[in-house]
Design a protein around this motif. Structure first.
Motif, PDB file in Angstrom:
ATOM      1  N   ARG A 280       0.812  -1.212   0.000  1.00  0.00           N
ATOM      2  CA  ARG A 280       0.000   0.000   0.000  1.00  0.00           C
ATOM      3  C   ARG A 280       0.848   1.267   0.000  1.00  0.00           C
ATOM      4  O   ARG A 280       0.518   2.248  -0.689  1.00  0.00           O
ATOM      5  N   ASP A 281       1.941   1.279   0.770  1.00  0.00           N
ATOM      6  CA  ASP A 281       2.657   2.520   1.065  1.00  0.00           C
ATOM      7  C   ASP A 281       3.950   2.732   0.294  1.00  0.00           C
ATOM      8  O   ASP A 281       4.383   3.869   0.119  1.00  0.00           O
ATOM      9  N   LEU A 282       4.607   1.662  -0.171  1.00  0.00           N
ATOM     10  CA  LEU A 282       5.895   1.816  -0.839  1.00  0.00           C
ATOM     11  C   LEU A 282       5.700   2.187  -2.308  1.00  0.00           C
ATOM     12  O   LEU A 282       4.897   1.582  -3.010  1.00  0.00           O
ATOM     13  N   LEU A 283       6.445   3.197  -2.754  1.00  0.00           N
ATOM     14  CA  LEU A 283       6.328   3.641  -4.139  1.00  0.00           C
ATOM     15  C   LEU A 283       6.993   2.646  -5.085  1.00  0.00           C
ATOM     16  O   LEU A 283       8.038   2.067  -4.750  1.00  0.00           O
ATOM     17  N   PRO A 284       6.450   2.452  -6.284  1.00  0.00           N
ATOM     18  CA  PRO A 284       7.084   1.569  -7.267  1.00  0.00           C
ATOM     19  C   PRO A 284       8.426   2.150  -7.717  1.00  0.00           C
ATOM     20  O   PRO A 284       8.618   3.363  -7.746  1.00  0.00           O
ATOM     21  N   GLY A 285       9.357   1.269  -8.041  1.00  0.00           N
ATOM     22  CA  GLY A 285      10.610   1.710  -8.626  1.00  0.00           C
ATOM     23  C   GLY A 285      11.754   1.912  -7.656  1.00  0.00           C
ATOM     24  O   GLY A 285      12.889   2.110  -8.089  1.00  0.00           O
ATOM     25  N   VAL A 286      11.476   1.885  -6.343  1.00  0.00           N
ATOM     26  CA  VAL A 286      12.563   2.093  -5.376  1.00  0.00           C
ATOM     27  C   VAL A 286      13.293   0.770  -5.136  1.00  0.00           C
ATOM     28  O   VAL A 286      12.747  -0.308  -5.383  1.00  0.00           O
ATOM     29  N   CYS A 287      14.528   0.864  -4.645  1.00  0.00           N
ATOM     30  CA  CYS A 287      15.289  -0.335  -4.292  1.00  0.00           C
ATOM     31  C   CYS A 287      14.699  -0.932  -3.016  1.00  0.00           C
ATOM     32  O   CYS A 287      14.679  -0.288  -1.971  1.00  0.00           O
ATOM     33  N   SER A 288      14.234  -2.167  -3.096  1.00  0.00           N
ATOM     34  CA  SER A 288      13.496  -2.763  -1.985  1.00  0.00           C
ATOM     35  C   SER A 288      14.321  -2.836  -0.712  1.00  0.00           C
ATOM     36  O   SER A 288      13.870  -2.446   0.362  1.00  0.00           O
ATOM     37  N   THR A 289      15.553  -3.351  -0.805  1.00  0.00           N
ATOM     38  CA  THR A 289      16.352  -3.519   0.405  1.00  0.00           C
ATOM     39  C   THR A 289      16.739  -2.177   1.015  1.00  0.00           C
ATOM     40  O   THR A 289      16.724  -2.016   2.241  1.00  0.00           O
ATOM     41  N   THR A 290      17.070  -1.188   0.181  1.00  0.00           N
ATOM     42  CA  THR A 290      17.403   0.147   0.694  1.00  0.00           C
ATOM     43  C   THR A 290      16.205   0.767   1.389  1.00  0.00           C
ATOM     44  O   THR A 290      16.317   1.351   2.472  1.00  0.00           O
ATOM     45  N   ALA A 291      15.035   0.625   0.756  1.00  0.00           N
ATOM     46  CA  ALA A 291      13.812   1.186   1.334  1.00  0.00           C
ATOM     47  C   ALA A 291      13.476   0.512   2.655  1.00  0.00           C
ATOM     48  O   ALA A 291      13.135   1.195   3.641  1.00  0.00           O
ATOM     49  N   MET A 292      13.566  -0.818   2.698  1.00  0.00           N
ATOM     50  CA  MET A 292      13.228  -1.531   3.922  1.00  0.00           C
ATOM     51  C   MET A 292      14.153  -1.114   5.070  1.00  0.00           C
ATOM     52  O   MET A 292      13.706  -0.882   6.196  1.00  0.00           O
ATOM     53  N   ALA A 293      15.449  -1.010   4.775  1.00  0.00           N
ATOM     54  CA  ALA A 293      16.407  -0.639   5.813  1.00  0.00           C
ATOM     55  C   ALA A 293      16.130   0.765   6.348  1.00  0.00           C
ATOM     56  O   ALA A 293      16.146   0.991   7.565  1.00  0.00           O
ATOM     57  N   GLU A 294      15.854   1.710   5.462  1.00  0.00           N
ATOM     58  CA  GLU A 294      15.571   3.088   5.886  1.00  0.00           C
ATOM     59  C   GLU A 294      14.294   3.153   6.721  1.00  0.00           C
ATOM     60  O   GLU A 294      14.248   3.802   7.767  1.00  0.00           O
ATOM     61  N   LEU A 295      13.267   2.446   6.278  1.00  0.00           N
ATOM     62  CA  LEU A 295      11.984   2.487   6.984  1.00  0.00           C
ATOM     63  C   LEU A 295      12.088   1.830   8.361  1.00  0.00           C
ATOM     64  O   LEU A 295      11.591   2.374   9.348  1.00  0.00           O
ATOM     65  N   ILE A 296      12.729   0.685   8.437  1.00  0.00           N
ATOM     66  CA  ILE A 296      12.832  -0.026   9.714  1.00  0.00           C
ATOM     67  C   ILE A 296      13.705   0.741  10.693  1.00  0.00           C
ATOM     68  O   ILE A 296      13.378   0.872  11.881  1.00  0.00           O
ATOM     69  N   ARG A 297      14.828   1.280  10.210  1.00  0.00           N
ATOM     70  CA  ARG A 297      15.775   1.951  11.099  1.00  0.00           C
ATOM     71  C   ARG A 297      15.298   3.329  11.556  1.00  0.00           C
ATOM     72  O   ARG A 297      15.376   3.663  12.744  1.00  0.00           O
ATOM     73  N   ASN A 298      14.770   4.133  10.621  1.00  0.00           N
ATOM     74  CA  ASN A 298      14.552   5.555  10.907  1.00  0.00           C
ATOM     75  C   ASN A 298      13.105   6.016  10.912  1.00  0.00           C
ATOM     76  O   ASN A 298      12.808   7.089  11.426  1.00  0.00           O
ATOM     77  N   ARG A 299      12.198   5.239  10.332  1.00  0.00           N
ATOM     78  CA  ARG A 299      10.846   5.775  10.152  1.00  0.00           C
ATOM     79  C   ARG A 299       9.763   5.044  10.924  1.00  0.00           C
ATOM     80  O   ARG A 299       8.638   5.540  11.010  1.00  0.00           O
ATOM     81  N   CYS A 300      10.075   3.860  11.451  1.00  0.00           N
ATOM     82  CA  CYS A 300       9.059   3.057  12.154  1.00  0.00           C
ATOM     83  C   CYS A 300       9.530   2.764  13.572  1.00  0.00           C
ATOM     84  O   CYS A 300      10.663   2.317  13.772  1.00  0.00           O
ATOM     85  N   ARG A 301       8.658   3.021  14.560  1.00  0.00           N
ATOM     86  CA  ARG A 301       9.027   2.780  15.957  1.00  0.00           C
ATOM     87  C   ARG A 301       9.195   1.292  16.253  1.00  0.00           C
ATOM     88  O   ARG A 301      10.052   0.898  17.018  1.00  0.00           O
ATOM     89  N   ARG A 302       8.364   0.487  15.669  1.00  0.00           N
ATOM     90  CA  ARG A 302       8.381  -0.947  15.919  1.00  0.00           C
ATOM     91  C   ARG A 302       8.331  -1.702  14.588  1.00  0.00           C
ATOM     92  O   ARG A 302       8.014  -1.137  13.542  1.00  0.00           O
ATOM     93  N   MET A 303       8.627  -2.986  14.683  1.00  0.00           N
ATOM     94  CA  MET A 303       8.528  -3.871  13.519  1.00  0.00           C
ATOM     95  C   MET A 303       7.676  -5.070  13.919  1.00  0.00           C
ATOM     96  O   MET A 303       8.033  -5.838  14.816  1.00  0.00           O
ATOM     97  N   VAL A 304       6.523  -5.221  13.288  1.00  0.00           N
ATOM     98  CA  VAL A 304       5.620  -6.344  13.546  1.00  0.00           C
ATOM     99  C   VAL A 304       5.880  -7.415  12.494  1.00  0.00           C
ATOM    100  O   VAL A 304       5.719  -7.171  11.295  1.00  0.00           O
TER     101      VAL A 304
END
Length: 312
Positions: A213-237
């Motif tokens: 739903r939230d991730l834009l098409p075309g971005v590098c998946s692993t880079t995006a996941m690392a940035e979101l988990i480390r800096n943008r999300c308080r928790r990881m479910v």
């Protein structure tokens, strides 16, 4: 210290104080607006001091039970906390996770139960914790690069690949942040949709990151996941099921999340069992929220919400 010197009406406090920004040149107003600082900002020292005053049962001074009543808790809540070593700390931990709980609100309630002695003796500790929280927000804000806006097309362009990842990135010059990153496999989408409906609904009002739903098409998946988990999300479910291990990106997310909480100290990762399965070995030390346990299903969403909102 008088209570009036600790709190003030938010409408009269300059915006730079309310939002934790540096004071403008020439400003002398350096006091934080405690009504705008969440109660979760209060540290261990302040909570210990409050408990020292309120835990004892005394016929003269009002104790934690009177404060709990003012905070809106019911008789059964009080009975449960009486079994704890410090009922006051247990109550404050619960209340700090409630939406709208603030340092100023707590001070208001202490005044209502005539415990201004706590404010007089330790009010400066409240202010210091509030300032630390504001300073931390300011530091987080400075780490975010402000996006440039094209004067030709009017579209937002980003100077860093760690920005422009989600649908609302760049709105008001900010990157989008979430309460929790949800790691799942597509086969569990019915459960994910129920999670979105419940936790993002009016009762719990959380903001979840859902990849499809939230991730834009075309971005590098692993880079995006690392940035979101480390800096943008308080928790990881982490939503576990028999299909979970079949997705390589899920394994990457788990390993990356574990690397951010050595020894499980930060409680960043929350395992959720959506369908009966074997927990990954790397998560064996973490207690899960088990949706398959129908006997306690009525507690599931509340427990998960509390885990996501708990102080880091």
């Amino acid at each position: 210290m008088a209570y009036s010197s600790l709190t003030s009406d938010a409408s009269t406090v300059p915006a730079h104080v309310r939002y934790g920004e540096p004071s403008p040149q020439g400003s002398t107003d350096g006091e934080p607006d405690l009504q705008a600082v969440p109660a979760s900002a209060l540290g261990v020292s302040v909570r210990d001091k409050i408990a020292w005053y309120l835990d004892p049962e005394s016929g003269l001074a009002k104790n934690w039970e009177h404060l709990a009543e003012k905070l809106g808790y019911e008789f059964l809540d009080l009975q449960n906390w009486k079994r704890r070593n410090s009922p006051t700390k247990a109550m404050l931990e619960s209340w700090s996770m409630k939406k709208g709980s603030t340092v100023g609100g707590l001070l208001d309630k202490l005044t209502m139960i005539e415990r201004d002695d706590i404010i007089t003796d330790h009010g400066q500790l409240f202010v210091e914790d509030a300032k630390k929280w504001i300073e931390k927000r300011k530091e987080e804000k400075t780490r975010v690069q402000v996006p440039e806006v094209s004067s030709v097309s009017g579209l937002i362009t980003f100077s860093d690949e760690a920005q422009g990842l989600t649908l609302r990135d760049g709105i008001d010059g900010q990157v989008e942040k979430f309460d929790a990153y949800v790691c799942y496999c597509h086969e569990d989408m019915p459960f994910i949709k129920e999670m979105m409906r419940v936790l993002e609904g009016d009762e719990y009002n959380l903001k979840l990151f859902i990849n499809e739903r939230d991730l834009l098409p075309g971005v590098c998946s692993t880079t995006a996941m690392a940035e979101l988990i480390r800096n943008r999300c308080r928790r990881m479910v982490v939503v576990l099921s028999p299909s979970f291990h079949e997705h390589e990106l899920n394994n990457f997310c788990i390993k990356f999340g574990i690397s951010l909480q050595p020894g499980g100290q930060s409680r960043r990762i929350i395992p959720v069992i959506a369908r009966k399965c074997q927990k990954p070995t790397i998560l064996r030390h973490l207690h899960p929220a088990d949706y398959t346990n129908t006997a306690f299903r009525s507690y599931f969403w509340s427990r998960l919400w509390h885990a996501i909102c708990a102080p880091l």
